[in-house]
Motif scaffolding. Structure first.
Motif, PDB file in Angstrom:
ATOM      1  N   ALA A  62       0.825  -1.363   0.214  1.00 25.99           N
ATOM      2  CA  ALA A  62      -0.052   0.121   0.007  1.00 25.99           C
ATOM      3  C   ALA A  62       0.877   1.186  -0.101  1.00 25.99           C
ATOM      4  CB  ALA A  62      -0.900  -0.085   1.189  1.00 25.99           C
ATOM      5  N   TRP A  63       1.902   1.111   0.611  1.00 31.42           N
ATOM      6  CA  TRP A  63       2.972   2.232   0.782  1.00 31.42           C
ATOM      7  C   TRP A  63       3.478   2.591  -0.750  1.00 31.42           C
ATOM      8  CZ3 TRP A  63       6.651   2.986   5.333  1.00 31.42           C
ATOM      9  CH2 TRP A  63       7.241   4.358   5.358  1.00 31.42           C
ATOM     10  N   ILE A  64       3.921   1.573  -1.119  1.00 29.91           N
ATOM     11  CA  ILE A  64       4.408   1.613  -2.740  1.00 29.91           C
ATOM     12  C   ILE A  64       3.265   2.278  -3.589  1.00 29.91           C
ATOM     13  CG2 ILE A  64       5.397   0.369  -4.551  1.00 29.91           C
ATOM     14  CD1 ILE A  64       6.605  -1.311  -2.682  1.00 29.91           C
ATOM     15  N   ALA A  65       2.180   1.660  -3.297  1.00 33.57           N
ATOM     16  CA  ALA A  65       1.041   2.031  -4.300  1.00 33.57           C
ATOM     17  C   ALA A  65       0.791   3.605  -3.966  1.00 33.57           C
ATOM     18  CB  ALA A  65      -0.272   1.448  -4.125  1.00 33.57           C
ATOM     19  N   LEU A  66       0.718   4.199  -2.825  1.00 32.34           N
ATOM     20  CA  LEU A  66       0.226   5.456  -2.565  1.00 32.34           C
ATOM     21  C   LEU A  66       1.534   6.363  -3.041  1.00 32.34           C
ATOM     22  CD1 LEU A  66      -0.905   4.983   1.004  1.00 32.34           C
ATOM     23  CD2 LEU A  66      -2.268   6.024  -1.072  1.00 32.34           C
ATOM     24  N   PHE A  67       2.796   6.056  -2.846  1.00 33.16           N
ATOM     25  CA  PHE A  67       4.087   6.746  -3.262  1.00 33.16           C
ATOM     26  C   PHE A  67       3.807   6.955  -4.816  1.00 33.16           C
ATOM     27  CE2 PHE A  67       7.929   5.270  -5.547  1.00 33.16           C
ATOM     28  CZ  PHE A  67       8.697   6.386  -5.040  1.00 33.16           C
ATOM     29  N   LEU A  68       3.500   5.954  -5.469  1.00 34.67           N
ATOM     30  CA  LEU A  68       3.426   6.078  -6.922  1.00 34.67           C
ATOM     31  C   LEU A  68       2.258   6.952  -7.207  1.00 34.67           C
ATOM     32  CD1 LEU A  68       4.291   2.607  -8.298  1.00 34.67           C
ATOM     33  CD2 LEU A  68       5.834   4.577  -8.265  1.00 34.67           C
ATOM     34  N   GLY A  69       1.136   7.005  -6.424  1.00 35.89           N
ATOM     35  CA  GLY A  69       0.100   7.857  -6.670  1.00 35.89           C
ATOM     36  C   GLY A  69       0.331   9.191  -6.539  1.00 35.89           C
ATOM     37  N   ILE A  70       1.086   9.580  -5.590  1.00 35.04           N
ATOM     38  CA  ILE A  70       1.705  10.978  -5.331  1.00 35.04           C
ATOM     39  C   ILE A  70       2.478  11.434  -6.500  1.00 35.04           C
ATOM     40  CG2 ILE A  70       3.370  12.330  -3.905  1.00 35.04           C
ATOM     41  CD1 ILE A  70       2.197  11.000  -1.606  1.00 35.04           C
ATOM     42  N   LEU A  71       3.234  10.572  -7.054  1.00 35.36           N
ATOM     43  CA  LEU A  71       4.243  11.008  -8.381  1.00 35.36           C
ATOM     44  C   LEU A  71       3.203  11.060  -9.316  1.00 35.36           C
ATOM     45  CD1 LEU A  71       7.234   8.554  -7.905  1.00 35.36           C
ATOM     46  CD2 LEU A  71       7.229  11.159  -7.187  1.00 35.36           C
ATOM     47  N   PHE A  72       2.346  10.399  -9.746  1.00 38.04           N
ATOM     48  CA  PHE A  72       1.877  10.403 -10.820  1.00 38.04           C
ATOM     49  C   PHE A  72      -0.015  10.330 -10.575  1.00 38.04           C
ATOM     50  CE2 PHE A  72       5.353   7.210 -11.353  1.00 38.04           C
ATOM     51  CZ  PHE A  72       6.254   8.155 -12.043  1.00 38.04           C
ATOM     52  N   ASP A  73      -0.356  11.323 -11.127  1.00 40.73           N
ATOM     53  CA  ASP A  73      -2.052  11.879 -10.957  1.00 40.73           C
ATOM     54  C   ASP A  73      -2.832  10.807 -11.411  1.00 40.73           C
ATOM     55  OD1 ASP A  73      -1.221  14.117  -9.668  1.00 40.73           O
ATOM     56  OD2 ASP A  73      -1.392  15.358 -11.394  1.00 40.73           O
ATOM     57  N   ARG A  74      -2.523   9.970 -12.693  1.00 39.07           N
ATOM     58  CA  ARG A  74      -3.123   8.914 -13.271  1.00 39.07           C
ATOM     59  C   ARG A  74      -3.425   7.931 -12.248  1.00 39.07           C
ATOM     60  NH1 ARG A  74       0.064   9.262 -18.145  1.00 39.07           N
ATOM     61  NH2 ARG A  74      -1.273  10.223 -19.914  1.00 39.07           N
ATOM     62  N   LEU A  75      -2.220   7.487 -11.481  1.00 39.50           N
ATOM     63  CA  LEU A  75      -2.591   6.357 -10.583  1.00 39.50           C
ATOM     64  C   LEU A  75      -3.110   6.772  -9.396  1.00 39.50           C
ATOM     65  CD1 LEU A  75      -1.919   3.399  -9.866  1.00 39.50           C
ATOM     66  CD2 LEU A  75       0.297   4.244  -8.919  1.00 39.50           C
ATOM     67  N   MET A  76      -3.109   7.958  -8.793  1.00 41.09           N
ATOM     68  CA  MET A  76      -4.160   8.462  -7.705  1.00 41.09           C
ATOM     69  C   MET A  76      -5.384   8.432  -8.061  1.00 41.09           C
ATOM     70  SD  MET A  76      -3.844   9.196  -4.659  1.00 41.09           S
ATOM     71  CE  MET A  76      -2.222   9.490  -4.237  1.00 41.09           C
ATOM     72  N   GLU A  77      -5.735   8.771  -9.274  1.00 36.07           N
ATOM     73  CA  GLU A  77      -7.069   8.810  -9.532  1.00 36.07           C
ATOM     74  C   GLU A  77      -7.679   7.271  -9.364  1.00 36.07           C
ATOM     75  OE1 GLU A  77      -8.004  10.067 -13.495  1.00 36.07           O
ATOM     76  OE2 GLU A  77      -7.252  11.991 -13.285  1.00 36.07           O
ATOM     77  N   ILE A  78      -7.006   6.505  -9.807  1.00 29.34           N
ATOM     78  CA  ILE A  78      -7.495   4.982  -9.559  1.00 29.34           C
ATOM     79  C   ILE A  78      -7.435   4.730  -8.128  1.00 29.34           C
ATOM     80  CG2 ILE A  78      -6.916   2.353  -9.943  1.00 29.34           C
ATOM     81  CD1 ILE A  78      -5.392   3.314 -12.388  1.00 29.34           C
ATOM     82  N   LEU A  79      -6.632   4.864  -7.190  1.00 23.50           N
ATOM     83  CA  LEU A  79      -6.384   4.736  -5.886  1.00 23.50           C
ATOM     84  C   LEU A  79      -7.740   5.264  -5.101  1.00 23.50           C
ATOM     85  CD1 LEU A  79      -2.358   5.232  -4.988  1.00 23.50           C
ATOM     86  CD2 LEU A  79      -4.023   2.869  -5.458  1.00 23.50           C
ATOM     87  N   GLN A  80      -8.006   6.711  -5.569  1.00 25.77           N
ATOM     88  CA  GLN A  80      -9.175   7.324  -4.988  1.00 25.77           C
ATOM     89  C   GLN A  80     -10.521   6.628  -5.209  1.00 25.77           C
ATOM     90  OE1 GLN A  80      -8.401  11.364  -6.360  1.00 25.77           O
ATOM     91  NE2 GLN A  80      -7.161  12.067  -4.593  1.00 25.77           N
TER      92      GLN A  80
END
Length: 964
Positions: free
Chosen positions: A244-262
């Motif tokens: 989960a930490w890695i996923a959030l880390f990548l989401g902070i870097l890349f907006d596209r991925l943060m949209e998915i996580l949100q």
């Protein structure tokens, strides 16, 4: 050299960006397929299962709620519940069939689902009766699902009306007319790569993730932690948290991925789901911290894998929250679709055309052929086609361009882009004002619907917890007293000693057993000790017993099954003793958890049953007013004790039985003799529970910390009324007291079980109520009241020599352990035990002197459980899990894991000559060796001394009383 390092760092960032972009593109297509509104013109059978225009999970959630409403959160398979399930599913299929034929039914699918749930609730209420644990009937139990359906039936229509009110435009069709001027595909591909200095961005994102998203980081591991066996807790939690930490880390870097996580996070972190998620995290952290109350509930359960009831509760809570959250979001999405639909259709469209006609755009998506559609989780899906040059540049396998937006995000784009239009292109009228109001509504609406949900569930729950009437767990309604005299058990000879035992002789030693508190640990240890006495032909000499908590459960079972258990050695019933041990190891706390979802505990009912299983049948009790009666969880423990152990009363045992509780408070409905004393003047026709509820200002806590003893012995003589202060000691020896309920009241341990009520309603009096809790809250050994009874017996003791007395104390109390900073709580919590030991010592010295004065002997035998079993080994929570961990007290690095069956065998082998057959012989023998080497408890040594002393007394080798 420096340029080479910068290039390497940039390559890392660019490589991550490329992988994220590929994953996001795949995920968007997967999401578009998974959560799409189901298309029309499918086969009829599929349309009956899932209606057109809704995602697959809409009928799935409705089916889950229907199942939970029919079978209850614990999945009760009674015929009545199965009948409700059949009716619910039949109505659900009929609703879907109607929706496939009539657009009106499809448009108002939610209304149909709520009607079905309401019908099931009505049938459940009509067919249920005041329930108790173990009631043998096909009728369904009235569970908390009825209250949840009531809340949904009120909250969802209110949310629908709220969405219509908040999202109503003053600009006519301005929003639909302006749609073509708004670019909803944002040029995020421009930020896929970074030129210089990416290490700082990578490091900051890595450390910001847990600070910015702590709940999101902890929840995945916490959820997994509650569903895995205890041996894998650490691995499951920390590995999942790292992912989960890695996923959030990548989401902070890349907006596209943060949209998915949100988007995924909307299942757990929006609205009521967030409260559930926080509670899950708290429980998981407590389980990881090895907090005893939590680990025993979750670790393994009695059935082998986990506590499945708790798992079902969590799933049910999320399902209800998802159902409510989806429809609340869906209302807003549908309103927005109506506002941007140029054709102004009567039925809200699932999809509309969206061709961009604005100025040149930065997007790489073609302007024509775009669509906007309703999508899962209250979102909107914007779809188009990439330009050929972009597809060739990215080497994408598909030219589909997909973007998901919530209504709030779409409105934000509308407003931002329309405000930037030149004056000659700006929309006329009140469109911008409406957009600004809509944006406010997207902030206000979730707060309002969330508050509505919390209020409809939390408000009645808070009221019932604070103001509902409390039914008694034990009601005494007669004046028949047993009143057996302790002197008859200790001093008399030549009388029949029970049904199967021989008459007592003057030299026959009398045995008094004291069983300490400690839940399951105390229960199985006391059963083992009594079995050891039976195998050495001493069980018929047990004349007095006193118990606390788990010790009371074992002594209560012994009293209930005296006919089979209290026999001479030559007629020993081995099966009866085996049944005794198995009953003490039963998972009573699981039974409590299973029944906790009943309406009578969650919110309350206006009727309740006062008898369970084979108890003497009494009429159902009810309230006179509109305030419901909410039973406490201890009622399930009381009822399960009666159902699993037996339903005899205090007049049945042929020996003296004392079951100790701790007083918390009291209330007297009788008018005091002194006119100056306070008195609550209420309607005399009200029941005692209702009087206690209406007279809260007259409840008395002066006796808190005192002892209330449920017994068949006469009350000891009261202290002289000379104005001096004495410890509060209340003795109830009514012949109609249920032994099972009395044992449960003694084992009503806090904070799991709230204070239990005992009502005394004798003819001609208004009645009195006592609130009690676990006897161990005052003193956990149970010896004090026994010594009081022995001392009181000397008021009628003969002048000649008395039979010898052996007091056997079966103590399983956990050792104090090492000191650590406790801010004074260690002294507060331990003070009662220390004061109890001091009083016990004084009483013991007085009894020893009395026996010496009669030229007789009294011996105290401390048979303490070895530390390896009681210090973190066997728990106290009325649950013997499938596996338990034991640590060598002398070397904490040595640990063994044993099955519940091996643990039972080891405890029985402490006092019995049973065949020691183990599932894991090496581990069991190691634990047994640790117990044998315990030089603190000295169990084996003390047990052998007891047996030798009993044999010496029986053979006439009396010992002279030592000088005091």
């Amino acid at each position: 050299m420096n340029e080479h390092r910068i290039h390497r760092e940039t390559s890392i960032y660019n490589w991550l960006g490329e992988q994220v972009r590929r994953f996001v593109r795949w995920w968007r297509e997967f999401d578009a397929w998974l959560n799409q509104p189901l298309p029309p013109n499918r086969r009829l059978a599929w349309r009956w299962l899932a209606p057109d225009g809704y995602a697959w999970f809409v009928p799935a959630l409705a089916a889950i709620l229907t199942l939970a409403m029919a079978l209850g959160p614990t999945v009760d398979m009674r015929w009545g519940n199965l009948g409700l399930l059949a009716i619910g599913f039949a109505l659900l299929f009929l609703l879907h069939a109607a929706a496939s034929r009539q657009a009106l039914f499809n448009q108002y699918l939610l209304a149909g689902q709520l009607v079905i749930l309401a019908v099931l609730t009505a049938l459940l209420i009509i067919n249920s009766r005041p329930e108790t644990y173990g009631m043998m009937t096909a009728r369904p139990r009235l569970h908390v699902g009825a209250a949840i359906v009531f809340a949904l039936v009120l909250a969802l229509p209110a949310a629908w009306l709220l969405s219509r009110s908040l999202f109503r435009s003053n600009a006519g069709g301005g929003l639909a007319d302006s749609l073509a001027k708004v670019e909803l595909f944002l040029p995020k591909n421009r930020y896929d790569f970074m030129g210089r200095g990416p290490i700082a961005a990578l490091a900051s994102a890595l450390f910001i993730a847990p600070i910015r998203y702590p709940v999101e980081l902890l929840l995945p591991g916490s959820l997994l932690t509650l569903f895995v066996p205890d041996h894998y807790l650490g691995y499951a939690f920390y590995v999942t948290a790292a992912v989960a930490w890695i996923a959030l880390f990548l989401g902070i870097l890349f907006d596209r991925l943060m949209e998915i996580l949100q988007t995924i996070g909307r299942l757990f972190f929006i609205g009521p789901q967030r409260v559930i998620s926080v509670l899950v995290i708290v429980v998981a952290v407590l389980r990881l911290a090895d907090v005893h109350y939590i680990t025993y509930l979750f670790n393994a359960g009695s059935g082998g894998y986990g506590n499945t009831t708790l798992m079902r509760y969590i799933v049910f809570a999320y399902a209800v929250a998802w159902y409510y959250g989806f429809w609340c979001d869906h209302f807003v999405a549908r309103r927005l679709m109506r506002l941007i639909d140029k054709q102004h259709q009567v039925i809200t469209p699932v999809e509309i055309a969206y061709d961009y006609e604005g100025s040149e755009t930065l997007s790489t998506v073609q302007k024509q052929g775009r669509t906007i559609a309703l999508h899962g989780a209250g979102r909107l899906k914007i779809e188009g086609r990439y330009e050929d040059r972009y597809q060739r540049q990215t080497k994408a396998a598909s030219n589909r361009a997909i973007q998901f937006m919530t209504p709030a995000e779409l409105l934000a784009q509308f407003r931002a882009q329309l405000e930037r239009l030149p004056v000659d292109q700006a929309p006329a009228g009140d469109l911008l004002a409406s957009l600004r109001n809509f944006q406010r509504s997207t902030l206000v609406y979730p707060a309002l619907v969330g508050a509505l949900a919390y209020g409809l569930i939390g408000g009645p729950a808070a009221f019932s917890f604070l103001w509902a009437i409390q039914p008694p767990e034990l009601a005494i309604r007669s004046e028949r007293h047993v009143g057996k005299q302790p002197a008859a058990f200790l001093f008399a000879s030549g009388e029949r000693n029970g049904e199967s035992c021989a008459t007592l002789q003057p030299t026959t030693p009398r045995i008094a057993v004291v069983a300490s508190g400690g839940g399951t640990r105390a229960a199985i240890y006391t059963a083992s000790l009594l079995r050891g006495l039976a195998e050495h032909d001493q069980i018929c000499n047990v004349m007095l017993v006193s118990g606390v908590s788990g010790g009371s459960a074992a002594l209560g079972y012994f009293a209930l099954h005296e006919k089979e258990l209290r026999r001479p050695r030559d007629s020993l019933d081995v099966k009866a003793w085996d049944d005794f041990s198995q009953a003490m190891a039963m998972p009573f706390i699981e039974q409590v958890i299973d029944g906790a979802s009943d309406m009578r505990f969650a919110f309350g009912r206006w009727h309740w049953a006062s008898s369970a299983c084979h108890e003497a049948k009494t009429g159902d009790q009810s309230t006179n007013g509109w305030t419901p009666a909410r039973s406490r969880l201890g009622a399930i423990l009381s009822e399960s004790f009666v159902c699993e152990m037996g339903a005899a009363t205090m007049e049945a045992p042929s020996f003296g039985l004392m079951l100790n509780t701790a007083i918390v408070g009291s209330f007297s409905a009788d008018r005091p003799s002194s006119g100056n004393s306070p008195f609550c003047d209420v309607d005399p026709s009200l029941s005692l529970p209702e009087k206690a509820t209406q007279c809260r200002q007259f409840l008395d806590a002066a006796q808190a910390g005192g002892r209330l003893v449920l017994t068949n012995l006469a009350a000891p003589a009261p202290p002289p009324e000379d104005g001096s202060l004495h410890m509060q000691l209340v003795t109830l020896d009514n012949a109609d007291i249920s032994i099972g309920r009395a044992a449960a009241l003694s084992a009503n341990f806090p904070p799991v079980f709230p204070d239990a009520a005992i009502d005394i309603e004798t003819p001609g009096q208004m009645g009195k109520r006592y609130w009690v809790t676990d006897g161990g809250a005052v003193e956990n050994r149970g010896a004090m009241t026994l010594y009081y009874s022995i001392r009181d017996a000397f008021r009628s003791a003969p002048s000649q020599a008395l039979p010898p007395l052996h007091v056997v104390i079966a103590d399983v109390s956990a050792s104090a352990g090492r000191y650590s900073e406790s801010f004074g709580f260690g002294s507060v919590l331990g003070a009662g035990g220390q004061l109890g030991l001091g009083l016990e010592t004084e009483l013991r010295a007085a009894i020893e002197k009395l026996y010496c004065d009669h030229h007789s002997e009294v011996s105290i035998h401390e048979i303490t459980m070895p530390r390896v079993y009681r210090d973190g080994g066997i728990g106290t929570h009325w649950l013997l899990p499938n596996s338990l961990s034991f640590t060598n007290p002398e070397n904490t690095s040595q640990t063994e894991i044993l099955s519940a069956r091996d643990v039972e065998t080891l405890v029985l082998a402490l006092h019995s000559d049973i065949a020691e057959n183990y599932e894991d012989g090496d581990a069991a023998r190691s634990v047994k060796a640790w117990a044998d080497q315990d030089n603190v408890a000295k169990h084996d040594e003390n047990w052998k001394k007891l047996l030798a002393a009993l044999a010496a007394k029986q053979s006439g080798e009396g010992l002279s009383c030592a000088p005091r």
